[in-house]
Scaffold this active site. Sequence first.
Site, PDB file in Angstrom:
ATOM      1  N   GLY A  31       0.695  -1.082   0.021  1.00 21.93           N
ATOM      2  CA  GLY A  31      -0.056  -0.105   0.049  1.00 21.93           C
ATOM      3  C   GLY A  31       0.817   1.176   0.090  1.00 21.93           C
ATOM      4  N   ASN A  32       0.222   2.411   0.420  1.00 28.93           N
ATOM      5  CA  ASN A  32       0.878   3.856   0.231  1.00 28.93           C
ATOM      6  C   ASN A  32       1.397   3.816  -1.064  1.00 28.93           C
ATOM      7  OD1 ASN A  32       1.874   6.318   1.437  1.00 28.93           O
ATOM      8  ND2 ASN A  32       3.718   5.341   2.051  1.00 28.93           N
ATOM      9  N   LEU A  33       0.524   3.849  -2.184  1.00 30.73           N
ATOM     10  CA  LEU A  33       1.008   3.764  -3.404  1.00 30.73           C
ATOM     11  C   LEU A  33       1.412   4.810  -4.064  1.00 30.73           C
ATOM     12  CD1 LEU A  33      -1.982   1.292  -4.879  1.00 30.73           C
ATOM     13  CD2 LEU A  33       0.224   0.557  -3.672  1.00 30.73           C
ATOM     14  N   HIS A  34       2.408   4.491  -4.741  1.00 31.18           N
ATOM     15  CA  HIS A  34       2.965   5.674  -5.782  1.00 31.18           C
ATOM     16  C   HIS A  34       3.135   5.352  -7.109  1.00 31.18           C
ATOM     17  CE1 HIS A  34       6.717   3.238  -5.665  1.00 31.18           C
ATOM     18  NE2 HIS A  34       6.705   3.299  -4.305  1.00 31.18           N
ATOM     19  N   HIS A  37       4.227   1.705  -8.148  1.00 35.56           N
ATOM     20  CA  HIS A  37       3.446   0.724  -8.112  1.00 35.56           C
ATOM     21  C   HIS A  37       2.313   0.576  -9.265  1.00 35.56           C
ATOM     22  CE1 HIS A  37       4.139   1.385  -3.456  1.00 35.56           C
ATOM     23  NE2 HIS A  37       4.456  -0.048  -3.589  1.00 35.56           N
ATOM     24  N   ASP A 152      13.758  -2.794  -6.185  1.00 33.38           N
ATOM     25  CA  ASP A 152      14.004  -3.842  -4.798  1.00 33.38           C
ATOM     26  C   ASP A 152      14.886  -5.081  -5.722  1.00 33.38           C
ATOM     27  OD1 ASP A 152      12.891  -2.698  -2.452  1.00 33.38           O
ATOM     28  OD2 ASP A 152      11.166  -2.603  -3.761  1.00 33.38           O
ATOM     29  N   SER A 187       9.613   5.711  -3.846  1.00 31.01           N
ATOM     30  CA  SER A 187       9.676   4.533  -2.882  1.00 31.01           C
ATOM     31  C   SER A 187       8.379   5.270  -1.797  1.00 31.01           C
ATOM     32  CB  SER A 187      10.947   4.569  -2.190  1.00 31.01           C
ATOM     33  OG  SER A 187      10.958   3.889  -0.901  1.00 31.01           O
ATOM     34  N   ARG A 189       8.779   5.292   1.195  1.00 32.34           N
ATOM     35  CA  ARG A 189       9.836   5.821   2.191  1.00 32.34           C
ATOM     36  C   ARG A 189      10.248   7.194   1.711  1.00 32.34           C
ATOM     37  NH1 ARG A 189      11.022  -0.049   3.538  1.00 32.34           N
ATOM     38  NH2 ARG A 189      10.067  -0.121   5.422  1.00 32.34           N
TER      39      ARG A 189
HETATM   40  O1  PAF Z   1       8.258  -4.686  -2.295  1.00 33.83           O
HETATM   41  C1  PAF Z   1       7.023  -4.856  -1.377  1.00 33.83           C
HETATM   42  O2  PAF Z   1       6.217  -3.889  -1.259  1.00 33.83           O
HETATM   43  C2  PAF Z   1       6.979  -5.883  -0.285  1.00 33.83           C
HETATM   44  O3  PAF Z   1       8.266  -6.604  -0.151  1.00 33.83           O
HETATM   45  C3  PAF Z   1       5.924  -7.288  -1.072  1.00 33.83           C
HETATM   46  C4  PAF Z   1       6.818  -7.781  -2.320  1.00 33.83           C
HETATM   47  C5  PAF Z   1       4.941  -6.588  -1.202  1.00 33.83           C
HETATM   48  C6  PAF Z   1       5.967  -8.159   0.151  1.00 33.83           C
HETATM   49  O4  PAF Z   1       5.267  -7.888   1.049  1.00 33.83           O
END
Ligand code: PAF
Length: 282
Positions: A31-34, A37, A152, A187, A189
């Site tokens: 969540g907390n989508l940007h 995502h 990631d 991100s 963060r």
């Molecule tokens: O990359 C993420 O946001 C998380 O590590 C994931 C893949 C959703 C697993 O919780």
Amino acid sequence: MQTIFNTADLQKQLVKIRANKLSVGLVPTMGNLHGGHIRLVEEAKKISEIVVSTIFVNPMQFGEGEDFANYPRTLGKDKAKLEAANCDILFVPTVEEIYGEGLSAGTVISVPGLSLDLCGNKRPGHFDGVATVVTKLLNISRADQAFFGLKDYQQYLIIRKLVKDLALPTQIIGVKTERETSGLAMSSRNNYLSVDEKQKAKVIFSTLKLIAEKIIAGERNYVVLEKIGFQTLQNSGAEVDYFAIRNDEFLQTPTLRNRNLVILAAAKIGPSRLIDNLLLTI
Ligand code: PAF
């Protein structure tokens, strides 16, 4: 978009979808989508007929003193963004739904080797948490494809390995990192950064590019290049976890025969530990 809160309801829906011979793409998120995502959802829409996004802030992948409790939960806003991106189904399980018997009572998936290095070295247990929840989400959804951001990169390699090792039928697709105009990788963060810190954080990507340029220009002393990268980040005031040049497949120190490399960095700027990487072929 349909929002579903439990596994049984999701699986009922997926049975109907499969009866219509439609392929399913999974986009796991916390969540907390940007924009990064949303890019995953857009890529999924190109390949899979039905896109299922998940929002689950996974307690198992947060270490002690990390931001699990404060991790932004922004379901309303996230839903609007997913609707706008034409996501078909949103799955939002509870912690009880995923870890019925409690976090320490269930089976843990642990990918050896890769999980202990770099971010795994700094965040013990983190990748076991990721591997466990992703395995559960893949098993629940039986997705044909699943989409993960290449920001990631270590996580992406770990998920590819677990899918191969456990013979899971899902194809794992890595999606290019989305960046702010400054170059800073998107991100969740980044939201914790002040305007000044965001400005400072540009140094991560600019340093990755600086080192990539040196490699492309023919420099091959990776130990020296890693030191230059580390020092450049440190001189900017960042608290550096690592600056590493690795092969792109196993994240091992490259030999002179390795042509496909990845440069990875993790550094704390203000309150946020940020990671980024750059893939290059020489
Ligand atoms: O990359 C993420 O946001 C998380 O590590 C994931 C893949 C959703 C697993 O919780």
